[in-house]
Motif scaffolding. Structure first.
Motif, PDB file in Angstrom:
ATOM      1  N   TYR A 155       6.277   4.463   3.590  1.00  0.00           N
ATOM      2  CA  TYR A 155       5.810   3.357   4.433  1.00  0.00           C
ATOM      3  C   TYR A 155       5.750   3.789   5.896  1.00  0.00           C
ATOM      4  N   TRP A 185      -8.691  -2.271  -2.432  1.00  0.00           N
ATOM      5  CA  TRP A 185      -7.923  -2.627  -3.635  1.00  0.00           C
ATOM      6  C   TRP A 185      -7.279  -4.011  -3.472  1.00  0.00           C
ATOM      7  N   GLY A 231       1.164  -5.341  -7.572  1.00  0.00           N
ATOM      8  CA  GLY A 231       1.160  -4.791  -6.212  1.00  0.00           C
ATOM      9  C   GLY A 231       1.862  -3.457  -6.082  1.00  0.00           C
ATOM     10  N   PRO A 255       1.259  -0.305  -7.033  1.00  0.00           N
ATOM     11  CA  PRO A 255       0.607   0.929  -6.556  1.00  0.00           C
ATOM     12  C   PRO A 255       0.619   1.041  -5.036  1.00  0.00           C
ATOM     13  N   ALA A 256       0.309  -0.045  -4.359  1.00  0.00           N
ATOM     14  CA  ALA A 256       0.288   0.000  -2.892  1.00  0.00           C
ATOM     15  C   ALA A 256       1.708   0.100  -2.334  1.00  0.00           C
ATOM     16  N   TRP A 257       2.640  -0.609  -2.950  1.00  0.00           N
ATOM     17  CA  TRP A 257       4.042  -0.579  -2.508  1.00  0.00           C
ATOM     18  C   TRP A 257       4.587   0.844  -2.550  1.00  0.00           C
ATOM     19  N   ASN A 258       4.307   1.546  -3.644  1.00  0.00           N
ATOM     20  CA  ASN A 258       4.835   2.906  -3.766  1.00  0.00           C
ATOM     21  C   ASN A 258       4.062   3.916  -2.931  1.00  0.00           C
ATOM     22  N   SER A 259       2.935   3.499  -2.400  1.00  0.00           N
ATOM     23  CA  SER A 259       2.190   4.400  -1.535  1.00  0.00           C
ATOM     24  C   SER A 259       2.467   4.126  -0.070  1.00  0.00           C
ATOM     25  N   GLY A 260       3.288   3.130   0.184  1.00  0.00           N
ATOM     26  CA  GLY A 260       3.642   2.834   1.568  1.00  0.00           C
ATOM     27  C   GLY A 260       2.774   1.769   2.219  1.00  0.00           C
ATOM     28  N   TYR A 261       1.804   1.255   1.488  1.00  0.00           N
ATOM     29  CA  TYR A 261       0.915   0.229   2.058  1.00  0.00           C
ATOM     30  C   TYR A 261       1.477  -1.159   1.766  1.00  0.00           C
ATOM     31  N   ARG A 262       2.465  -1.522   2.561  1.00  0.00           N
ATOM     32  CA  ARG A 262       3.214  -2.748   2.275  1.00  0.00           C
ATOM     33  C   ARG A 262       2.420  -4.015   2.551  1.00  0.00           C
ATOM     34  N   ASP A 263       1.601  -4.026   3.583  1.00  0.00           N
ATOM     35  CA  ASP A 263       0.822  -5.237   3.868  1.00  0.00           C
ATOM     36  C   ASP A 263      -0.098  -5.554   2.690  1.00  0.00           C
ATOM     37  N   GLU A 264      -0.736  -4.525   2.190  1.00  0.00           N
ATOM     38  CA  GLU A 264      -1.661  -4.703   1.075  1.00  0.00           C
ATOM     39  C   GLU A 264      -0.891  -5.116  -0.187  1.00  0.00           C
ATOM     40  N   ALA A 265       0.258  -4.464  -0.403  1.00  0.00           N
ATOM     41  CA  ALA A 265       1.081  -4.810  -1.569  1.00  0.00           C
ATOM     42  C   ALA A 265       1.517  -6.271  -1.488  1.00  0.00           C
TER      43      ALA A 265
END
Ligand code: SF4
Lengths: 471, 252
Positions: free
Chosen positions: A384, A414, B51, B53-63
């Motif tokens: 993050y 996405w 959510g 995939p985004a959480w584990n990629s660091g994209y928390r807003d999107e997650a």
């Protein structure tokens, strides 16, 4: 673009013998650890206790360090503070110069690896000799440690025998472990007598008493800290604990988690230089306390857990990534799960950030960590930090530096799709209908797997047809 | 512990994006198993993805945006059952982190507290009784890391299979080890992932089984994809579909 890390990994994955060495060694270590903890309830209790001891110490780190310094000083141990590795090296050099020392004999110390002390001294023409057997072996081969506890674990017996034969051609070739060990001991013994300065690491520092605790199996640690007239201990500022009673539980879980031993052969408690009338021990004892990014980690309430680490190496031994790629692939001093959370924080996410990605987040590490460091959560947090837009809101070095426009755009798209169900489901449905037109070559995925096979129709469609309550 | 251990009248089913697209029959079977035990199932149609995939990629807003859309779908105080350890783990363990300090934190916590992984729910809450109607078969079980370590439910799939008299579970080497999927890991570090899944398929093949079952679609996609590429793949199946077929459900 293929990163440097991936290129190194590729190379190392292709080394069948080294991979077999890691496999065999890690399997053995996992089994030995398991054998030490027959009582799972007791293990979990001890982990909780150990976590609490370390967390407590960190919660009052500044005070404990002050207390430690006062007590060490009172005991006659000279304390030096180093913010950077460069400063730490200069301090060691300064002490050596005071004694006109041209060589130093070292017990095992990962912090000295962190400092790059050997290279620093060698560049000045000073000999730095490793006395830990594993360190001795890799020093002969000009290699870096591949593991924090067992630095030469990537080599097998035959490789070591060949190396010894190459470096000491006068001595008959042998693959006998005892003979090889005896050979190293003989060489080192003379060095110990002659060395003007000995260096060691530290496992725990006790604030209450001003004691340095050091565990080891070969006796070289005791030799390094007692035979030469000057002893320099180097360690990180986080290694402090509050009181002497904190040490036994930590030692007990440390050695069992690390090598599956109930206790190490040697437990050294160093509390002062040689006192008047005493027959042995160094005349001077110094402690160099290294920060090197630790206070920055300390400033973040979540990342702070990283500093609980007692360097047992259990996370490394149990890591399915480490066992395959080996310690050298990481390109850092600390490899494996602990390295993947520590190194990116120390050097910056722009330097070692990819290591945060080199994990499936399987949790095998945190499952065994004696101080319950939530390694997957920290990896997630660092991922993050690596891509966050508000990089100014975190102290993590290099935050935001891993954000790329294309990746950010992908996740945005996405998220947009996954928050517009009608569209999303039309898309899924269409994908199943036209799956014949989807690419079957998905690069990395399909190099060892077939392309994911979409079903004939989606779950949504099937449930609608079955009349499952949609409410 | 979850809020209720009592058998509910009705529950929510979250099918997961992977099952929706790739293993829909596993989702259908899971629902049929639950319905057969006398519980009504609600499948909110607007559900998409947890959510993760985004959480584990660091994209928390999107997650968070995606997670928020899911949370809105489960207003009633009834269990939410998920046929995946990974997605259940996301909702149960990570929604609380993801929504920390947000206006809807309480709602996220409420949802997290009602989440059950499917096998956990079948065993602990439904206390389902299974009667094996199938021919003798040897199976290997792969438990996902999230089911094993995050949800702590590795024993549930084993106990379900243990009820089936003609099913012989064969242990394989390094069983608790990760299969190397790790979501985006498989594409970000493909070399390591490939080495891991190759070892996993070798161990499973060495066990000499007729089938591989798992409670997670991601692992299945990874392991079976690798075996198919290698050729001579051992058939694999989601546990829900396997249980439904073995106990008299109409095989698809
Ligand atoms: S992170 Fe935990 S398991 Fe890994 S070396 Fe540190 S204390 Fe040991």
């Amino acid at each position: 673009m293929t990163s440097e890390f991936r290129l190194t990994v590729r190379e190392n994955l292709a080394k069948a013998e080294v991979r077999a060495n890691f496999y065999r060694a890690m399997d053995g270590l996992m089994t030995r650890r398991l054998d030490q903890f027959p009582d799972k309830v007791e293990l979990e209790r001890l982990r909780t206790q150990s976590m609490a001891i370390r967390a407590n110490a960190l919660s009052k780190l500044p005070e404990l360090l002050e207390q430690l310094e006062a007590n060490l000083t009172r005991n006659g141990i000279q304390v030096h503070w180093a913010e950077t590795t460069d400063q730490a090296n200069q301090i060691v050099l300064g002490i050596m110069q005071q004694h006109n020392a041209q060589s130093i004999i070292k017990g095992k110390s990962m912090v000295s690896e962190e400092m790059g002390l050997n290279h620093f001294l060698e560049a000045l023409g000073i000999e730095a000799l490793e006395s830990d057997l594993g360190e001795f072996i890799i020093q002969l081969d000009h290699e870096a440690p591949s593991h924090i506890i067992m630095p030469a674990i990537h080599k097998n017996r035959v490789q070591i025998a060949k190396l010894f034969h190459e470096k000491f051609p006068d001595i008959p070739y042998t693959e006998d472990v005892d003979e090889l060990t005896q050979l190293a001991r003989r060489i080192l013994r003379d060095k110990f007598y002659a060395a003007p300065v000995g260096l060691s690491g530290v496992n725990f520092m006790v604030a209450e008493t001003g004691t340095l605790c050091l565990v080891e199996n070969e006796g070289n640690g005791r030799m390094s800290t007692t035979a030469p007239p000057v002893h320099i201990a180097v360690t990180g500022i986080e290694k402090v604990v509050e009181s002497l009673s904190d040490v036994p539980p930590l030692l007990s879980i440390l050695t069992r988690s690390a090598t599956g031993q109930p206790i190490t052969t040697y437990v050294n408690m160093i509390s002062s230089p040689r006192k008047p009338g005493e027959k042995d021990g160094p005349e001077e004892v110094h402690l160099v306390l290294l920060d090197n990014g630790r206070s920055n980690i300390y400033s973040d309430p979540e990342l702070l857990a990283t500093l609980r680490c007692i360097r047992c190496g259990a996370c490394i031994n149990h890591c399915p990534v480490y066992v395959r790629i080996g310690g050298h692939s990481y390109g850092t001093v600390y490899p494996g799960p602990i390295g993947s959370i520590l190194e990116p924080q120390k050097a910056g996410l722009d330097v070692h950030g990819e290591l945060t990605q080199a994990s499936t987040l399987c949790g095998a590490c945190s499952e065994v960590c004696p101080v319950r460091i939530p390694i997957p959560s920290i990896l997630n947090r660092l991922r993050y930090d690596g891509v966050r837009k508000d990089a100014a809101n975190t102290n993590t070095v290099g935050s935001g530096k891993r954000r790329t426009l294309s990746e950010a755009a992908t996740w945005k798209t996405w998220a947009w799709a996954a928050t517009h169900p009608a569209l999303y489901h039309t898309g899924s449905k269409l994908a199943t209908r036209f799956k014949g037109m989807l690419p079957t070559n998905l690069g990395a995925w399909t190099s060892v797997r077939t392309a994911p096979k979409l079903a004939e129709s989606t779950l949504h469609e099937r449930l609608k047809a079955l009349g499952v309550d949609h409410e | 512990m979850n809020m209720t251990q009592q058998k509910p009248d009705t529950l929510y089913f979250f099918g997961t994006c992977l099952i929706d697209l790739m293993y829909p029959q596993a989702g259908v079977s899971a629902i049929q198993l639950i319905q057969r035990a006398g519980v009504n199932v609600i499948f909110p149609p607007a559900q998409t993805c947890c959510g993760q995939p985004a959480w584990n990629s660091g994209y928390r807003d999107e997650a968070r945006a995606v997670a928020r859309a899911q949370i809105a779908l489960f207003p009633k105080p009834i269990p939410i059952v998920i046929p995946s350890g990974s997605c259940a783990g996301m909702m149960k363990a990570h929604y609380p982190e993801l929504f920390k300090g947000e206006a809807d934190e309480a709602q996220a916590l409420d949802v997290a507290g009602r989440v059950f992984e499917l096998t956990e729910f079948l065993v602990d809450v439904l206390q389902i009784e299974l009667q094996d109607l199938g021919a003798p078969i040897k199976v290997a079980v792969h438990t996902s890391c999230s089911a094993r370590r995050e949800m702590g439910v590795a024993d549930k799939i084993e106990s379900l299979l243990g009820q089936l008299s003609n099913v012989e579970r064969v242990e394989h080497a390094r069983k608790p080890e990760c299969c190397g999927f790790g979501g985006t890991f498989a594409v970000k570090e493909p070399e390591i992932s490939a080495a891991m899944v190759l070892d996993k398929t070798t161990h499973i093949r060495n066990a000499g089984v007729d089938r591989l079952v798992s409670q997670d679609g991601g692992c299945l996609m990874n392991i079976s994809g690798a075996m198919e590429k290698q050729g001579n793949a051992i058939p694999s199946q989601h546990i829900a579909e396997f249980l439904w077929e073995r106990t008299g459900g109409n095989a698809s």
